[in-house]
Design a protein around this motif. Structure first.
Motif, PDB file in Angstrom:
ATOM      1  N   ALA A   9       0.866  -1.172   0.000  1.00  0.00           N
ATOM      2  CA  ALA A   9       0.000   0.000   0.000  1.00  0.00           C
ATOM      3  C   ALA A   9       0.905   1.224   0.000  1.00  0.00           C
ATOM      4  O   ALA A   9       2.049   1.157   0.428  1.00  0.00           O
ATOM      5  CB  ALA A   9      -0.891  -0.024   1.234  1.00  0.00           C
ATOM      6  N   PRO A  10       0.396   2.334  -0.502  1.00  0.00           N
ATOM      7  CA  PRO A  10       1.238   3.529  -0.470  1.00  0.00           C
ATOM      8  C   PRO A  10       1.635   3.870   0.967  1.00  0.00           C
ATOM      9  O   PRO A  10       0.825   3.755   1.876  1.00  0.00           O
ATOM     10  CB  PRO A  10       0.338   4.632  -1.037  1.00  0.00           C
ATOM     11  CG  PRO A  10      -0.849   3.955  -1.604  1.00  0.00           C
ATOM     12  CD  PRO A  10      -0.914   2.581  -1.036  1.00  0.00           C
ATOM     13  N   ARG A  11       2.877   4.235   1.120  1.00  0.00           N
ATOM     14  CA  ARG A  11       3.355   4.614   2.453  1.00  0.00           C
ATOM     15  C   ARG A  11       3.025   6.089   2.659  1.00  0.00           C
ATOM     16  O   ARG A  11       3.462   6.937   1.908  1.00  0.00           O
ATOM     17  CB  ARG A  11       4.844   4.369   2.572  1.00  0.00           C
ATOM     18  CG  ARG A  11       5.353   4.563   3.991  1.00  0.00           C
ATOM     19  CD  ARG A  11       6.789   4.214   4.119  1.00  0.00           C
ATOM     20  NE  ARG A  11       7.576   5.241   3.475  1.00  0.00           N
ATOM     21  CZ  ARG A  11       8.824   5.531   3.789  1.00  0.00           C
ATOM     22  NH1 ARG A  11       9.437   4.845   4.711  1.00  0.00           N
ATOM     23  NH2 ARG A  11       9.473   6.473   3.168  1.00  0.00           N
ATOM     24  N   VAL A  12       2.257   6.342   3.696  1.00  0.00           N
ATOM     25  CA  VAL A  12       1.802   7.697   3.987  1.00  0.00           C
ATOM     26  C   VAL A  12       2.504   8.180   5.244  1.00  0.00           C
ATOM     27  O   VAL A  12       2.461   7.500   6.275  1.00  0.00           O
ATOM     28  CB  VAL A  12       0.268   7.727   4.188  1.00  0.00           C
ATOM     29  CG1 VAL A  12      -0.209   9.115   4.557  1.00  0.00           C
ATOM     30  CG2 VAL A  12      -0.433   7.204   2.941  1.00  0.00           C
ATOM     31  N   ARG A  13       3.146   9.339   5.132  1.00  0.00           N
ATOM     32  CA  ARG A  13       3.787   9.921   6.323  1.00  0.00           C
ATOM     33  C   ARG A  13       2.732  10.280   7.347  1.00  0.00           C
ATOM     34  O   ARG A  13       1.709  10.844   7.020  1.00  0.00           O
ATOM     35  CB  ARG A  13       4.559  11.170   5.942  1.00  0.00           C
ATOM     36  CG  ARG A  13       6.016  10.853   5.907  1.00  0.00           C
ATOM     37  CD  ARG A  13       6.952  11.987   5.868  1.00  0.00           C
ATOM     38  NE  ARG A  13       7.621  12.337   7.098  1.00  0.00           N
ATOM     39  CZ  ARG A  13       8.451  11.573   7.770  1.00  0.00           C
ATOM     40  NH1 ARG A  13       8.680  10.353   7.377  1.00  0.00           N
ATOM     41  NH2 ARG A  13       9.040  11.996   8.845  1.00  0.00           N
ATOM     42  N   ALA A  19      -4.657  13.137  17.079  1.00  0.00           N
ATOM     43  CA  ALA A  19      -4.988  12.496  18.349  1.00  0.00           C
ATOM     44  C   ALA A  19      -4.034  11.330  18.583  1.00  0.00           C
ATOM     45  O   ALA A  19      -3.481  10.755  17.645  1.00  0.00           O
ATOM     46  CB  ALA A  19      -6.435  12.008  18.326  1.00  0.00           C
ATOM     47  N   GLU A  20      -3.861  10.956  19.831  1.00  0.00           N
ATOM     48  CA  GLU A  20      -2.900   9.919  20.188  1.00  0.00           C
ATOM     49  C   GLU A  20      -3.110   8.616  19.433  1.00  0.00           C
ATOM     50  O   GLU A  20      -2.172   8.064  18.851  1.00  0.00           O
ATOM     51  CB  GLU A  20      -2.965   9.661  21.697  1.00  0.00           C
ATOM     52  CG  GLU A  20      -1.984   8.599  22.153  1.00  0.00           C
ATOM     53  CD  GLU A  20      -2.085   8.282  23.631  1.00  0.00           C
ATOM     54  OE1 GLU A  20      -1.138   7.679  24.152  1.00  0.00           O
ATOM     55  OE2 GLU A  20      -3.120   8.610  24.262  1.00  0.00           O
ATOM     56  N   ARG A  21      -4.319   8.116  19.416  1.00  0.00           N
ATOM     57  CA  ARG A  21      -4.556   6.835  18.757  1.00  0.00           C
ATOM     58  C   ARG A  21      -4.281   6.915  17.263  1.00  0.00           C
ATOM     59  O   ARG A  21      -3.674   6.020  16.675  1.00  0.00           O
ATOM     60  CB  ARG A  21      -5.978   6.355  19.009  1.00  0.00           C
ATOM     61  CG  ARG A  21      -6.178   4.968  18.397  1.00  0.00           C
ATOM     62  CD  ARG A  21      -7.536   4.419  18.652  1.00  0.00           C
ATOM     63  NE  ARG A  21      -7.594   3.054  18.200  1.00  0.00           N
ATOM     64  CZ  ARG A  21      -7.937   2.040  18.947  1.00  0.00           C
ATOM     65  NH1 ARG A  21      -8.250   2.221  20.208  1.00  0.00           N
ATOM     66  NH2 ARG A  21      -7.982   0.822  18.456  1.00  0.00           N
ATOM     67  N   VAL A  22      -4.723   7.994  16.654  1.00  0.00           N
ATOM     68  CA  VAL A  22      -4.460   8.183  15.221  1.00  0.00           C
ATOM     69  C   VAL A  22      -2.960   8.186  14.970  1.00  0.00           C
ATOM     70  O   VAL A  22      -2.472   7.540  14.043  1.00  0.00           O
ATOM     71  CB  VAL A  22      -5.122   9.489  14.719  1.00  0.00           C
ATOM     72  CG1 VAL A  22      -4.682   9.814  13.301  1.00  0.00           C
ATOM     73  CG2 VAL A  22      -6.639   9.386  14.807  1.00  0.00           C
ATOM     74  N   ALA A  23      -2.216   8.919  15.801  1.00  0.00           N
ATOM     75  CA  ALA A  23      -0.760   8.979  15.635  1.00  0.00           C
ATOM     76  C   ALA A  23      -0.129   7.593  15.777  1.00  0.00           C
ATOM     77  O   ALA A  23       0.716   7.203  14.960  1.00  0.00           O
ATOM     78  CB  ALA A  23      -0.162   9.940  16.659  1.00  0.00           C
ATOM     79  N   LEU A  24      -0.528   6.838  16.783  1.00  0.00           N
ATOM     80  CA  LEU A  24       0.029   5.497  16.981  1.00  0.00           C
ATOM     81  C   LEU A  24      -0.259   4.590  15.791  1.00  0.00           C
ATOM     82  O   LEU A  24       0.626   3.875  15.302  1.00  0.00           O
ATOM     83  CB  LEU A  24      -0.518   4.885  18.269  1.00  0.00           C
ATOM     84  CG  LEU A  24      -0.061   5.544  19.568  1.00  0.00           C
ATOM     85  CD1 LEU A  24      -0.868   5.016  20.746  1.00  0.00           C
ATOM     86  CD2 LEU A  24       1.436   5.347  19.789  1.00  0.00           C
ATOM     87  N   GLU A  25      -1.497   4.610  15.310  1.00  0.00           N
ATOM     88  CA  GLU A  25      -1.858   3.760  14.173  1.00  0.00           C
ATOM     89  C   GLU A  25      -1.144   4.202  12.899  1.00  0.00           C
ATOM     90  O   GLU A  25      -0.696   3.360  12.111  1.00  0.00           O
ATOM     91  CB  GLU A  25      -3.370   3.750  13.999  1.00  0.00           C
ATOM     92  CG  GLU A  25      -4.057   2.988  15.129  1.00  0.00           C
ATOM     93  CD  GLU A  25      -5.577   3.046  15.085  1.00  0.00           C
ATOM     94  OE1 GLU A  25      -6.156   3.847  14.314  1.00  0.00           O
ATOM     95  OE2 GLU A  25      -6.199   2.277  15.855  1.00  0.00           O
ATOM     96  N   GLN A  26      -1.023   5.509  12.690  1.00  0.00           N
ATOM     97  CA  GLN A  26      -0.332   5.991  11.494  1.00  0.00           C
ATOM     98  C   GLN A  26       1.149   5.629  11.527  1.00  0.00           C
ATOM     99  O   GLN A  26       1.706   5.202  10.508  1.00  0.00           O
ATOM    100  CB  GLN A  26      -0.494   7.506  11.351  1.00  0.00           C
ATOM    101  CG  GLN A  26      -1.861   7.923  10.898  1.00  0.00           C
ATOM    102  CD  GLN A  26      -1.985   9.433  10.759  1.00  0.00           C
ATOM    103  OE1 GLN A  26      -1.112  10.204  11.169  1.00  0.00           O
ATOM    104  NE2 GLN A  26      -3.089   9.869  10.160  1.00  0.00           N
ATOM    105  N   TRP A  27       1.790   5.786  12.683  1.00  0.00           N
ATOM    106  CA  TRP A  27       3.211   5.440  12.767  1.00  0.00           C
ATOM    107  C   TRP A  27       3.436   3.934  12.611  1.00  0.00           C
ATOM    108  O   TRP A  27       4.395   3.504  11.962  1.00  0.00           O
ATOM    109  CB  TRP A  27       3.833   5.951  14.070  1.00  0.00           C
ATOM    110  CG  TRP A  27       4.271   7.376  13.930  1.00  0.00           C
ATOM    111  CD1 TRP A  27       3.667   8.479  14.452  1.00  0.00           C
ATOM    112  CD2 TRP A  27       5.391   7.851  13.178  1.00  0.00           C
ATOM    113  NE1 TRP A  27       4.347   9.610  14.071  1.00  0.00           N
ATOM    114  CE2 TRP A  27       5.412   9.261  13.290  1.00  0.00           C
ATOM    115  CE3 TRP A  27       6.379   7.234  12.424  1.00  0.00           C
ATOM    116  CZ2 TRP A  27       6.388  10.045  12.677  1.00  0.00           C
ATOM    117  CZ3 TRP A  27       7.345   8.023  11.808  1.00  0.00           C
ATOM    118  CH2 TRP A  27       7.353   9.411  11.938  1.00  0.00           C
TER     119      TRP A  27
END
Length: 175
Positions: A9-13, A19-27
């Motif tokens: 899948a495309p790697r998205v920075r 929000a904390e959860r969004v940041a954790l899942e994105q990283w």
């Protein structure tokens, strides 16, 4: 078959503010896709190429290892599922890392992606403070936040290994 046939899948920075959860899942997703990119464009023989003696660490072995790491934390620890290991061998406790000529990218990639999808499903709807059902090997209870942070650390460490292995194979650096 080359690893391009199952393009990542495309790697998205990750967002710089979230929000904390969004940041954790994105990283975590960013680290997952970094490993996929390190494997992209290589055939099975290249993916089985070890780093440097005496190590037998390969990109294929790293993908297989991460499939079992996803299983361990998101299925066994988080939900308490008694899921069998993908690469179990009573004679070789590191069977996930130790690849043979019969081990393929197609199988490893599919298994890894299946475990990632299951990890996402198991984490959905759970709060970051929610503890896992099972204790770790050290007898600790960890919450979902800890699991996310540990998985980011685990991928980042192994992506460093992947950088060196890939550079040895064909000189490719970066990503």
């Amino acid at each position: 078959m080359t690893s391009d046939d199952s393009a990542p899948a495309p790697r998205v920075r990750p967002d710089t503010q979230s929000a904390e959860r969004v940041a954790l899942e994105q990283w975590l997703d960013f680290q997952r896709e970094t490993l996929a990119l390190k494997c992209q464009g290589l055939d099975d023989a290249q993916l089985r190429t070890a780093s440097v003696p005496p190590s037998d660490l390969t990109l294929l072995g790293l993908v297989r290892h991460m499939a079992d790491v996803e299983l361990a934390w998101f299925r066994r620890i988080l939900t308490g599922e008694d899921a069998p290991w993908n690469y179990d061998d009573e004679n070789d406790e590191d069977r996930d890392i130790h690849v043979t000529e019969e081990d393929t990218w197609e199988e490893a990639h599919a298994t890894w992606r299946k475990e990632i999808a299951q990890a996402r499903a198991n984490a959905a709807g759970r709060g970051l403070d929610e503890p896992g059902v099972r204790k770790t090997r050290r007898g600790e209870t960890v919450d979902l936040r800890w699991i996310y942070l540990h998985m980011i650390e685990e991928y980042a460490r192994h992506n460093g290994h992947a950088d060196l292995i890939r550079e040895r194979i064909d000189g490719f650096t970066g990503v």
